[in-house]
Structure formats: C-alpha cells, structure tokens
Design an enzyme around this catalytic site. Sequence first.
Site, short mmCIF file in Angstrom:
data_model
loop_
_atom_site.label_atom_id
_atom_site.label_comp_id
_atom_site.label_asym_id
_atom_site.label_seq_id
_atom_site.Cartn_x
_atom_site.Cartn_y
_atom_site.Cartn_z
N SER A 86 0.83 -1.21 0.00
CA SER A 86 0.00 0.00 0.00
C SER A 86 0.86 1.25 0.00
CB SER A 86 -0.91 0.00 1.22
OG SER A 86 -0.17 -0.24 2.38
N HIS A 103 -2.92 -3.45 -6.11
CA HIS A 103 -3.33 -2.96 -4.79
C HIS A 103 -4.82 -3.22 -4.60
CE1 HIS A 103 -3.46 0.71 -1.84
NE2 HIS A 103 -3.45 -0.44 -1.21
N GLU A 134 -6.13 -1.14 -7.77
CA GLU A 134 -5.29 -0.04 -8.25
C GLU A 134 -4.03 -0.70 -8.82
OE1 GLU A 134 -3.67 2.48 -5.09
OE2 GLU A 134 -4.11 4.25 -6.28
N ASN A 140 -4.01 6.04 -1.43
CA ASN A 140 -3.59 6.48 -0.10
C ASN A 140 -3.10 7.92 -0.08
OD1 ASN A 140 -4.29 4.30 1.54
ND2 ASN A 140 -2.59 3.10 0.71
#
Length: 284
Positions: free
Chosen positions: A120, A141, A153, A191
């Site tokens: 991540s 991801h 992702e 993120n």
Amino acid sequence: MEIKKVAVIGGGTMGNGIAHVFAMNGIPVNLIETKQEFADRAMATIEKNLDRMVAKEKIVSEAKVATLESISVFLNIKEGVKGVDLVIEAVPENLKIKTSVWKAVDEAAADHTIFASNTSSISITKLAGLTNRADKFIGMHFFNPVPVMKLVEIVKGLDTSEETYQVVEETSKLLAKVPVPVNDMPGFVSNRVLMPMINEAVFAVYEGVATPEHVDDVMKLGMAHPMGPLRLADFIGLDVCLDILNVLYEGFKDPKYRPCPLLVKMVDAGKLGNKTGEGFFSYH
Ligand code: 3HC
C-alpha cells in the site's frame, strides 16, 4: 498470456481475501504461509467469508466447496511458486521482509511468471529492483474487504512493460474487479487522497473540534461515506495509517503529510484499532 495459476504469499487480511477472489473465479491458488497455524487461520477466514456469501445467496454452496478445493497451502516459497503464472505478495509492509520474499521468489519462479505486490505504500520501482525482471513487476493494490471492494489499483513501476500491465488488467477483470492504472508515486492515488483525509480527521479530534463519533457522523451523513474516517482508520489499523503517512511525508518532503501527534501517540500506546480491540472506538 493467460493466468492459469497464481501463488499468493501471505495469508493475512489482504492475502486471504486475494486468494479467496482468485479461487472463487476459477483460478487455482497456491497460498504460501510461514507456519501451518497461520495457513489454517487464513483458510478458516476464507471459509467464514464464503459461508457469508452462501447465506446471502451470492454464491451456491457447491461454489464454496470448489473455491476451498482450489486453494493449496504451501509453507515454502520455492515449492509454492513452482509452475504459477502470477505471484502476488501480500506480506507485512516491512521492506526487510519484502526483500527476503522477493529474492526467494526471483530465484525460484519460472521465467514467464509475472510478479505483483499488494503493497500500500512501498515503491513498486524499488521492489522491482530487488528482482531480475523489473519489466514483469507490477503493483496490484487490493482493498479491504477484498471480496467486496471493486477496485484494483494497478501500479506501474518505472520499467513495468505494457504487456505486463495488459495481462494484469485482463486478470483483474476476470475477478470481477475494476482495474484502475496509476503510476508509481508515494501513496499511489488511493492512499495519497485517503490518508490526508484520515489525518485531518485525527487533527479535528486532537484540536477539540469534535469527538470521534461526531467527526465520523459528519462524513457519513453529509458525504455518504459508508464508514467515517476514524472508524475506517481503526479498520485499516492506526499503525498502517501512520506508516503510510510517513511514506508520503518522506517521499514528498511536504509538511502537509505530517502525521498528527495524536495518531503517533495512539500507535505508541498500542491502540491500533480493530485488531487490538481499541482505537478511536472500542471493539471489546
Ligand atoms: N467477505 C465477503 N463479504 C463481505 C465481507 C467479507 N470479508 N465483509 C463484508 N461483506 C459483505 C456483507 O456480506 C454484505 O453483503 P450484502 O451487501 O450483500 O448484504 C456487505 O459486504 C456489507 O457488509 P455488512 O452489511 O456486514 O456491513 P456494512 O454494510 O457496514 O459494510 C463494509 C461493511 C463493506 C466494510 C463497508 O462499511 C465499507 O465499504 N467500508 C469502507 C471500506 C473501505 O474503505 N475499504 C478500503 C480500506 S483502504 C485499503 O484497504 C487500502 C490500504 O492500502 C490502506
């Protein structure tokens, strides 16, 4: 190239979810763990989540049995990656652990095998550099809970080839997921956007603007988020949130990503959210 078999390394929250969705969509999985008890725990979680899907009539019970039967457990990387077309690594976000895993995989996997990390926050380009096939290295991801969240992702490292991207994009669609391509930068897109929101919610509590309940009510009722940012932070793990914020802060050298002191203090106190029973909310 078609992905006919995968290896998933790590049977924790993300790893068991990833194994679950591949197996449920007809792609056999070698699930690699370090100890039998961890593998047993991962299989029990997958079974529980499949039972939930049967109860909700999303799958039939035969599909549950077939899914479980197409997951084979291995306690050894060398054996587990033999003959697979794709390796997905979902071990803890620790560069030392990831380095030793990827070195072992690189030695043992067949030449055609694509390597994907579910990291991540760690740079895909950096992880690719640990192997001798940066063109076949990519980020996949996934999001928690993996059987429910639609997004994958897909993170392209500096040297990831277009061919590798295409195979991984097609494979994600076979899992009934929606692949979204992004380039390798700290926090990717998910993120980079999510963690500053969570951090700002923590600052709102730290500065006495509102209680955790009220911060979350604002975001749930005013912005239709399924969980408020602090409940979500607990769900992700406050230690994970802090690690990712530090990656953003170090990566961009921009003070806008500085972690809130309250978040640091809670992690120091071992209040990590759901997994420890206490975070911004109590789970006892
Ligand atoms: N396996 C299979 N199905 C599951 C499941 C699991 N592990 N967990 C939940 N479900 C299903 C339930 O059966 C239910 O199905 P239904 O809609 O058919 O009834 C549905 O998901 C909703 O679950 P619940 O009714 O139990 O609970 P909620 O309605 O409160 O939803 C939630 C739970 C799906 C977790 C929802 O609150 C949500 O979407 N929260 C946000 C999650 C999120 O943002 N995740 C991303 C985190 S960030 C991340 O992972 C990336 C990392 O890099 C930090």
